[in-house]
Design an enzyme around this catalytic site. Structure first.
Site, short mmCIF file in Angstrom:
data_model
loop_
_atom_site.label_atom_id
_atom_site.label_comp_id
_atom_site.label_asym_id
_atom_site.label_seq_id
_atom_site.Cartn_x
_atom_site.Cartn_y
_atom_site.Cartn_z
N HIS A 8 17.81 27.36 4.39
CA HIS A 8 17.28 26.08 4.86
C HIS A 8 17.89 25.76 6.22
O HIS A 8 19.05 26.08 6.48
CB HIS A 8 17.59 24.97 3.86
CG HIS A 8 16.81 23.71 4.08
ND1 HIS A 8 17.21 22.75 4.97
CD2 HIS A 8 15.64 23.26 3.54
CE1 HIS A 8 16.34 21.74 4.96
NE2 HIS A 8 15.38 22.04 4.11
N ASP A 18 11.25 24.67 -1.44
CA ASP A 18 9.89 25.17 -1.23
C ASP A 18 9.57 26.33 -2.16
O ASP A 18 8.44 26.49 -2.63
CB ASP A 18 9.70 25.60 0.23
CG ASP A 18 9.90 24.45 1.20
OD1 ASP A 18 9.27 23.41 1.00
OD2 ASP A 18 10.70 24.59 2.13
#
Length: 460
Positions: free
Chosen positions: A336, A394
């Site tokens: 991330h 995600d």
């Protein structure tokens, strides 16, 4: 992955600025930072401000007026564009707080509408406040019937986000007014209720239109997540019953995506709102920004990647490619931009993903089996562990939504449904701030210097 910026050659800089913290003078309210221009020897002092938690900042609003210098910070990775009381992110420690409450605790104990109230109002609601808030949201879930006709102007294969940008933007025509943003707090809150209530209806209608099914109107007797599932998957000829396991998982997805500090789409909403634009137009701008694959489209990219890999047998090939710095292939859904440890939202959704797969009996579904094997490798392979490339939110949201039956093209639309709450909270906070000015970033100009126009006949 961002491309390396092209190398350029420039003349020697006129100044080299050095920053150092200084001790606060006796009786001073706060410490400061001194910036020295080495080319002139002049120094400039700026107040150092400390937030509730997180790193301190020094206030450079007077930098240009006092020194003639700007700062250069592409991507704004070291620049605070505002002060906010809504959300706090600590990427190093894997912390996400909504108004001070850990995201894991809210996902476990709260609901999306309660989290929405918290983000908007700053405190958790009392039972009476929550009942009133829920009523105000549910009574606004219908959209104007003329808006339903707008969908027919889109191609059937239009991306749902394209439809949402258009229809949400069109709501500005139904709730117009030059002072709609600057109106008193009660009117602003009424518009926020409308936006939060109607965006899910628009998203569901975008899906129904794409598959040629009739629109399903909202059911106000259902929960926020349950109503959305009904609007997406129900058909008039059959009774649709909301599965509580899927309802809980979707509600968690909405909670976890409701806000995330000053990300790209939130900054877009604030920037648009700083001009006094209609709030529906501001939210449409946020949806447009969220659409990008580097932002809200990441979970859609995860499913695209899984389809490219195709089978568990090909995982070693793609793992090797991911480790090869000269290969453009990247494993989507791992690591991330902000979180340098485990994404706290991913920890919640990992549990929900396994619950959904068990509920639906889909652990052996090829694409989801592939995802689970990738998850196992990422949590055990030294290459991923050392680089902290853990599965992110995600990755797991893509698995859950795929199992529920959502096409990957709808993933970002669901993200928009959730993030609308955060956008509204951030927009309202900005509008209420008397010190807020219209956003106007500066630039480092590297183009041609001033030159004279040459008539076309004299150009070789």
């Amino acid at each position: 992955m961002a491309k390396e910026a092209p190398k350029t050659t420039h003349a020697a800089p006129r100044a080299v600025a050095t920053a150092r913290p200084v001790e606060a003078p006796a009786g001073a309210k706060r410490p400061s930072v001194t910036v020295t221009d080495n080319s002139t020897g002049k120094s400039y002092e700026f107040a150092l401000q400390q937030g509730t938690v997180g790193p301190a900042v020094f206030d450079i609003r007077k930098l240009y007026n006092e020194s003639g210098l700007f700062t250069f910070d592409p991507g704004y990775m070291s620049t605070a564009s505002c002060d906010s009381k809504i959300t706090y992110v600590d990427g190093e420690e894997g912390v996400l707080l909504y108004r001070g409450y850990p995201i894991e605790e809210l996902a476990e104990k709260s609901s999306f509408l309660e989290a929405a109230y918290l983000l908007l109002q700053g405190e958790l609601p009392t039972p009476a406040e929550f009942k009133d808030f829920t009523t105000k949201i549910t009574r606004h879930t219908m959209i104007h019937e003329q808006l339903t006709q707008l969908f027919r102007g889109f191609r059937r294969d239009a991306h749902p986000m394209a439809v949402m940008v258009g229809v949400v933007g069109a709501m500005s025509a139904f709730y117009p007014g030059e002072s709609i943003g600057a109106a008193h707090a009660g009117e602003r809150l009424s518009n926020i209720h409308r936006i939060i209530a109607k965006v899910p209806t628009i998203a569901a209608m975008a899906y129904k239109y794409s598959v040629g099914q009739p629109f399903m109107y909202p059911r106000n007797d259902l929960s926020f997540a349950g109503n959305f599932l009904h609007m997406v998957f129900a058909v008039p000829a059959e009774e649709y019953r909301v599965n509580p396991v899927l309802e809980r998982a979707l509600d968690d997805i909405f909670i976890l995506h409701a806000d995330h500090e000053q990300n790209a789409s939130t900054s877009t909403v604030r920037l648009a709102g700083s001009s006094g634009a209609n709030p529906f137009a501001c939210i449409a701008a946020g949806i447009a920004c969220l659409w990008g694959p580097a932002h809200g489209g990441a979970n859609e990219a995860v499913l695209t990647m899984l389809e490219e890999i195709g089978s568990v047998k090909r995982i070693p090939e793609f793992i090797a490619r991911a480790k090869d710095k000269d290969d453009p292939f990247r494993l989507m859904g791992f690591g991330h931009r902000v979180y340098k440890s485990f994404d706290p939202r991913a920890q919640v959704l990992r549990k929900r993903a396994h619950e959904v797969l068990d509920e639906l009996g889909m652990r052996d579904e090829p694409l989801l089996s592939l995802a689970q094997e990738l998850e196992r490798i990422a949590l055990e392979d030294a290459y991923f562990v050392e680089r902290k490339l853990y599965p992110n939110v995600d990755f797991y949201s893509g698995i859950i939504l795929r199992a529920m039956g959502f096409p990957s093209s709808m993933f970002t639309s669901l993200f928009a449904v959730a993030r609308t709450v955060g956008w509204c909270a951030q927009w309202a906070e900005m509008i209420a701030d008397p010190s807020q000015k219209i956003g106007r970033p500066r630039q480092l100009y590297t183009g041609a210097p001033k030159r004279s126009y040459t008539p076309i006949g004299k150009r070789s």
